[in-house]
Structures are given as structure tokens and as C-alpha cells.
Write a protein that holds these residues in place. Structure first.
Motif, PDB file in Angstrom:
ATOM      1  N   SER A 457       1.038  -1.149   0.080  1.00 44.96           N
ATOM      2  CA  SER A 457      -0.011   0.135  -0.001  1.00 44.96           C
ATOM      3  C   SER A 457       1.031   1.405  -0.073  1.00 44.96           C
ATOM      4  N   TYR A 458       0.727   2.252  -1.065  1.00 46.01           N
ATOM      5  CA  TYR A 458       1.659   3.349  -1.208  1.00 46.01           C
ATOM      6  C   TYR A 458       1.858   3.808   0.106  1.00 46.01           C
ATOM      7  N   GLY A 459       3.243   4.150   0.415  1.00 43.47           N
ATOM      8  CA  GLY A 459       3.618   5.140   1.381  1.00 43.47           C
ATOM      9  C   GLY A 459       3.465   4.528   2.774  1.00 43.47           C
ATOM     10  N   LEU A 512      13.824  -1.765   6.236  1.00 44.05           N
ATOM     11  CA  LEU A 512      12.685  -0.813   6.475  1.00 44.05           C
ATOM     12  C   LEU A 512      12.163  -0.409   5.164  1.00 44.05           C
ATOM     13  N   VAL A 513      10.900  -0.632   4.647  1.00 41.14           N
ATOM     14  CA  VAL A 513      10.404  -0.396   3.193  1.00 41.14           C
ATOM     15  C   VAL A 513       9.336   0.654   3.531  1.00 41.14           C
ATOM     16  N   ASP A 514       9.338   1.664   2.761  1.00 42.39           N
ATOM     17  CA  ASP A 514       8.465   2.656   2.208  1.00 42.39           C
ATOM     18  C   ASP A 514       7.550   1.995   1.175  1.00 42.39           C
ATOM     19  N   GLU A 515       6.493   1.509   1.363  1.00 47.67           N
ATOM     20  CA  GLU A 515       5.952   0.498   0.178  1.00 47.67           C
ATOM     21  C   GLU A 515       5.966   1.397  -0.927  1.00 47.67           C
ATOM     22  N   ALA A 516       6.072   0.753  -2.004  1.00 47.94           N
ATOM     23  CA  ALA A 516       5.953   1.410  -3.465  1.00 47.94           C
ATOM     24  C   ALA A 516       6.669   2.774  -3.602  1.00 47.94           C
ATOM     25  N   VAL A 517       7.480   2.995  -2.599  1.00 47.12           N
ATOM     26  CA  VAL A 517       8.358   3.936  -2.692  1.00 47.12           C
ATOM     27  C   VAL A 517       9.983   3.768  -2.706  1.00 47.12           C
ATOM     28  N   GLY A 518      10.225   2.789  -1.830  1.00 45.04           N
ATOM     29  CA  GLY A 518      11.565   2.281  -1.601  1.00 45.04           C
ATOM     30  C   GLY A 518      12.209   1.835  -0.333  1.00 45.04           C
TER      31      GLY A 518
END
Length: 650
Positions: A457-459, A512-518
Motif C-alpha cells: 500500500s503506497y507510502g 525497512l520499506v516505504d511501500e511502493a516508494v523504496g
């Protein structure tokens, strides 16, 4: 739900509407037949209905039949102009509700004009169909409310309506049975400057990089008659995933924008019977943002039919079919959309997200969802720029988070056991970071990945675990949410589990991921984990007690060992007098002793203690005792209460 909640208003309008047939057009006295005064402290309103007899006094052009309302008598088009209608109150805004039949492909288009004295008139102004919710609660078709906004600021007292009826290409002809003119005077409420001062807000008081909620003029400040509440339409909620841009199709040159908001509130809440204004937010050309629908964050509005739940409706005050919204209005639009996109993790650039019943952009014009011209051609043309500006605004935030520590334990385990992952995450940025599932504590089976349970889910931030030689096609297949959104400076401890089965020696690490960002951080807490063949060997259990005793009671001791997965907590103890019929005695006992005092004197008893290792393999130990006849000393035995309570086989 909303129609039921506003039933009282609907019944009032319908009941009063039934008496509108006689004398309404020429009456100047509120309360006369056909006239309703529905005023509130901050906005006044009234309405006059023209039934068939009054419509017969209309001026017509074209093949129109006025014998029972207004109807085309032949295919083609025709126009009727109502007689002059005197309003029950001075007004600045007018809307139209009408009953009739408009077959598919045919049309009824409306115009209105106003006059102070019934002699000098404004121009004719077109009033569009209200396609946010086209009908009122009593089923009548409606136009949008329109502000006449005379240059001298004077209120009108007289009005005329004009309708053009056109048949469909197949010849189907529309008809009108009654027309209600709704008159509104929003001037009693606070002016825009007063509303701004009351909310202590500024249209320009927001950093170009901020995604916190921009200043908003509250309902109370702009003069909502219901204040912050909405008793006739209680709030309902659904998390916002999409944002819909509208224009109100009202004047672009209003003198008082707070009054425009009150007029729209009145038209939605009272004239149409909804109970409240439909838009979640409204923006004037000066960039001021007004709170719309009561209820706060994620409240469901009334602006796009079946697409209301889960959407936020933002209306630009004015008409933007052939003129662009002002720069100030565009900036405020970006501000309010950026706040919501950041808050809910909405990707502003997504153009094909499934919403309700079809794929739609997450930031869309009203016309993307339903058949309408809203938000006007020129406003619609800037939506791609708005999406980009929202993306840049959200992306410019100082999102900074890190994993402070990660551990994997145990690093040697038997197949079928759990690998425990513990990470501590801290928000080092200046904006709240959001998360998603699976929640901490979730157990993955070896070979699974997060897409089975919660796709990106984005962000949203999650802890992810990757490994050498993984079978999954996606990196960091094991991902867990943070358990809560983290405000700047906050930390969270995230614990997750992976059930490992295959014999292997594998390197694991966390990121640690910022989903759909990096990835914000990766290759952290690296550990080599050795998985041994599954443990199939049961624990060894030893039961100790005297072979015989003179007493009628005996203390039983036991021990259990397991060199592989270890002994799990809890022991089961049974007893028998013949080694065939076993009586359950203790369950889940913490051990390692128990007092047995419920045998018969001089009886012989056998005891069976069952232990399990950490993968569930059961092991048993046996013991026996010959009891005597002496009951003395029982009450002086010092045993844990749990074992004393087990004397009777409880």
C-alpha cells in the motif's frame, strides 16, 4: 440510510407542496397558499411552487401543450417562460425543483433571472442539473442553486424561470407537471472576513512543503445553522481511498464566499432534504477552504452517488467550464489533497485503482466517476497538474525512519520451529509515518510471502526480512507492519515469526520499506540461521517415588529432558490401579512434584507422566507405589497450592 434520516424534512416538503396549486406566483405574503418560509438564523429561505394551473399562464414558443403542466405536443423543441413569481423573501440565490418525465435522450434545460422591482431584470442565467445527487428526497429533479449576485449587492424580490424541452432522437418527449422555485438569502450569516477571523485561518498560511491539514474555516465560523453537527443526517464513515474534484456551477464573482457556502448548505440540507451539505470541503477563489459535511475526517458526503463512501469530495466555488480556477484556489486544492494523500497513503499518480465498480484515478474529476460535465472543462484540464503537484508535495516531506536493532533467534533450531524476528523502528523525520498489515506477531510459513495477506500500500512502512537463496519471486517476502502509525520521534518494537521446516544454513537480514516508494534501510541485523532435521525424538521422562510407604499418601517427583528442541512447559499426570484404566489427574502441571492423597489405604497405584518437546513429540515416564494405612502427617506436607488442590483428582 440518508433518505431515511431526512424523512422528516422530505415529508414536510411533500406535505406543504401538495397545497401549492393556487395563487403562489402573485402572493407576496409568506405563509400564503403555495409559499413556504423555511428560514434559519444564518440563512433564510422559502419556496414557491407552480402547479398546472399556474403553468398555464406561461409564455410559450414551439409545440408545447399546457393543458396539464408543460409537455411537447410534437417531436422537436419548445420553450416556456413562467409568469413573474414574487418570492416570500428577498433573495440572492435561486434553484429549481421540478416533477415530470424526462425520457432517455430527451432533455429539460433551465434558466432563471431576478428583479428587485419586477420591471428591471438581470440577464438570464443557465442553471445546470445537479448531478451530485440529481433528485431531492421526495423524488423531484433538481438544478444546482445559482447566485444572481447583482453588481449593486441588492437582493431580488421577483424571479422568472425558463425551460427548453427537447425530444429524444427517437421522438420521446419530456413533460413537466410542477415547478418549485427555491429562494435563498444567506446574508444574515457571517461575512467571509468574519469567518476567517473566527477560524483564525489564512489561505496563505501553509508551507509549500507541508502535508499537515491546511487551515480550514469551520462550519461554525462560516455560519452553518447546525454548527458542527448534522442532526438530520448523522455522520457515517469510511476510510478515504479516492478524492473527487467538483465545481459548484455558481457565480465566479460573488461578493461574499461564506454566504455562497451557506446558500449551498441550505439548498442541499433544506431544499433538497438531505439534511446537510454534500461536499466534504469547498474552496473559494481566494484560496480559503471551508469545512463541508459535518462529522470530521473520513465522513461520507453526498457528492457522487454510489462513489460517496470512501471518497473525499472537494468543490471549487464557481463555474470552471471556460475559465480556470484561480491560482490561490489551485494551491489550496493541492494542499487539501496532499494532506489526505499523505494521511491515507494514497498514490496520487494512480490512474486505474479499483473503486466501487470500476477502475478510476485516485484523484479524479467528478466526470470520471459518473456522466456529468463537472468540474468543468477548464478545471478538469488541470487535474494532471494537480496530481503531479500532490505527488511532489507528499514526496518532499522529510520522511526519515530507521531500524535501530534487529535480532534473529534462535540461530539453531529444528525443523517445524519458529524463527523469531525482533526489530526496533524509530521515526526520525518530521511527519507521521503510516503502516499496514500483517500486524506484529503474525506467523509466516516457510515459502510464503506477504502478497498472500497484504499487498503493498503506497507510502506505508513495514519491516521486511530477506534471505539468501529464497524460493519466493519477491524480495523481503516476510513483512510485518509497525503495529501503529509513528509520530516524529516515536519508536515501535516489531516482532514477527517464520516457521522453518527445511534443513538448511541460511543468512537472514532485515530492512525497512516505504511501500511502493523504496527501501529506507536494508541488510540490517544479518544472522546465519541453521535449521536441523525435524525433531522426531520424544523427551525422556523419569518418575520418582518410593516403591512402598506406610502412609496413605505419597509425593511424586518427575523430570524431563530433551536434547533437541527442548521440553515444552506443562505436564499431564494420570494414575491407575491396574495399568489399564487410567484416570486423568493433572493437566498442564508446571511440576516437578505433586501430592497424591486420594487412593485407598493399602492400595497399589501406577503413575504416568507425559511431557512434550517444543515440536509436540510426547514422551512418558512410569512409576508405582504401594500405599499403607497411616494417614498422619498429610496436613504438614509443604507443597505448592496447585498440587494440594489436585488431591481429589480435580
Amino acid at each position: 440510510m440518508k433518505r431515511l434520516l431526512t424523512l422528516v424534512v422530505a415529508i414536510l416538503l411533500a406535505a406543504l407542496g401538495s397545497s401549492f396549486e393556487q395563487g403562489a406566483a402573485n402572493s407576496a405574503v409568506p405563509g400564503a397558499p403555495g409559499v413556504i418560509d423555511l428560514s434559519t438564523p444564518t440563512v433564510k429561505g422559502g419556496q414557491v411552487t407552480l402547479g398546472p394551473s399556474l403553468l398555464r399562464a406561461s409564455e410559450v414558443r414551439g409545440p408545447l401543450d399546457l393543458s396539464n403542466g408543460v409537455a411537447l405536443s410534437a417531436a422537436g423543441g419548445g420553450t416556456f417562460t413562467s409568469s413573474i413569481v414574487r418570492s416570500p423573501l428577498p433573495f440572492s440565490h435561486v434553484g429549481i425543483r421540478f416533477s415530470g418525465n424526462v425520457p432517455p435522450g430527451s432533455s429539460v434545460s433551465w434558466e432563471v433571472r431576478g428583479s428587485v422591482d419586477g420591471v428591471s431584470w438581470t440577464d438570464w442565467y443557465p442553471v445546470d442539473e445537479d448531478d451530485d445527487l440529481p433528485t431531492s428526497v421526495d423524488g423531484q429533479m433538481t438544478t444546482r442553486v445559482f447566485g444572481l449576485n447583482r453588481p449593486d449587492g441588492r437582493l431580488s424580490q421577483f424571479a422568472q424561470a425558463r425551460a427548453t424541452l427537447n425530444s429524444s432522437p427517437s421522438g420521446a418527449r419530456p413533460s413537466i407537471s410542477s415547478v418549485t422555485l427555491a429562494f435563498i438569502d444567506p446574508t444574515p450569516g457571517p461575512a467571509t472576513a468574519q469567518a476567517v477571523q473566527a477560524s483564525r485561518t489564512s489561505a496563505l498560511g501553509i508551507s509549500p512543503l507541508a502535508v499537515s491539514k491546511p487551515p480550514v474555516i469551520s462550519r461554525t465560523a462560516w455560519g452553518s445553522p447546525d454548527g458542527q453537527g448534522s442532526p438530520a443526517w448523522p455522520p457515517e464513515y469510511k476510510t478515504v481511498t479516492d478524492m473527487i474534484i467538483h465545481h459548484t456551477v455558481t457565480s465566479n464573482t460573488a461578493i461574499d464566499w461564506a454566504a455562497e457556502v451557506r446558500a449551498i448548505w441550505y439548498y442541499h440540507a433544506v431544499t433538497k432534504g438531505w439534511g446537510d451539505i454534500g461536499y466534504n470541503f469547498l474552496i473559494d477563489p481566494n484560496g480559503y477552504i471551508y469545512e463541508g459535511r459535518a462529522g470530521g475526517d473520513d465522513v461520507i458526503g453526498g457528492h457522487a452517488l454510489q462513489y460517496n463512501p470512501g471518497s473525499m469530495g472537494v468543490a471549487l466555488l464557481g463555474t470552471y467550464s471556460s475559465v480556470y480556477p484561480t491560482g490561490a484556489a489551485q494551491n489550496s486544492l493541492v494542499n487539501i489533497l496532499s494532506w489526505k494523500a499523505n494521511q491515507r497513503g494514497i498514490d496520487p499518480m494512480t490512474l486505474n485503482s479499483w473503486f466501487v465498480d470500476k477502475y478510476l484515478p485516485t484523484i479524479m474529476g467528478h466526470r470520471d466517476a459518473i456522466y456529468t460535465s463537472c468540474p468543468g472543462d477548464d478545471a478538469y484540464s488541470i487535474i494532471p497538474q494537480v496530481r503531479t503537484a500532490v505527488r511532489d508535495r507528499v514526496g518532499a516531506q522529510q520522511v526519515s525512519a530507521q531500524i535501530l536493532s534487529t535480532t534473529f533467534e534462535p540461530t539453531v533450531l529444528y525443523g517445524g520451529n519458529l524463527l523469531k524476528v525482533t526489530s526496533v523502528v524509530r521515526n526520525n523525520g518530521n511527519t507521521t509515518i503510516h503502516t499496514q498489515g500483517p500486524a506484529p506477531g503474525f506467523v509466516y510459513n516457510e515459502g510464503e510471502d506477504f502478497r498472500k495477506y497484504a499487498v503493498e500500500s503506497y507510502g506505508r512502512f513495514r519491516v521486511g526480512v530477506d534471505l539468501n537463496g529464497r524460493s519466493q519471486s519477491v524480495d523481503h517476502p516476510y513483512r510485518w507492519g509497525l503495529g501503529k502509525d509513528l509520530a516524529p520521534g516515536d519508536s515501535a518494537t516489531v516482532v514477527g515469526y517464520i516457521r522453518l521446516n527445511s534443513q538448511s544454513t541460511t543468512n537472514y537480514w532485515a530492512g525497512l520499506v516505504d511501500e511502493a516508494v523504496g527501501w529506507v534501510g536494508d541488510n540490517l541485523g544479518s544472522a546465519t540461521v541453521r535449521v536441523l532435521p525435524p525433531d522426531t525424538t520424544p523427551p525422556t521422562v523419569t518418575v520418582s517415588m518410593p516403591a512402598s510407604t506406610l502412609k496413605t499418601w505419597v509425593v511424586i517427583d518427575w523430570t524431563a529432558t530433551d536434547s533437541q528442541s527442548g521440553v515444552a512447559p506443562g505436564f499431564d499426570v494420570d494414575y491407575s490401579s491396574d495399568q489399564v484404566n487410567w484416570v486423568p489427574w493433572l493437566r498442564g502441571a508446571s511440576g516437578p512434584s505433586a501430592l497424591f492423597a486420594n487412593g485407598v489405604p493399602e492400595g497399589k497405584y501406577y503413575f504416568r507422566v507425559t511431557a512434550r518437546d517444543n515440536v509436540g513429540n510426547p514422551g512418558q515416564g512410569l512409576g508405582q507405589v504401594q500405599l499403607g494405612k497411616d494417614p498422619s502427617g498429610l496436613t504438614t506436607i509443604r507443597m505448592p497450592l496447585v498440587f494440594k488442590n489436585a488431591q481429589g483428582g480435580w
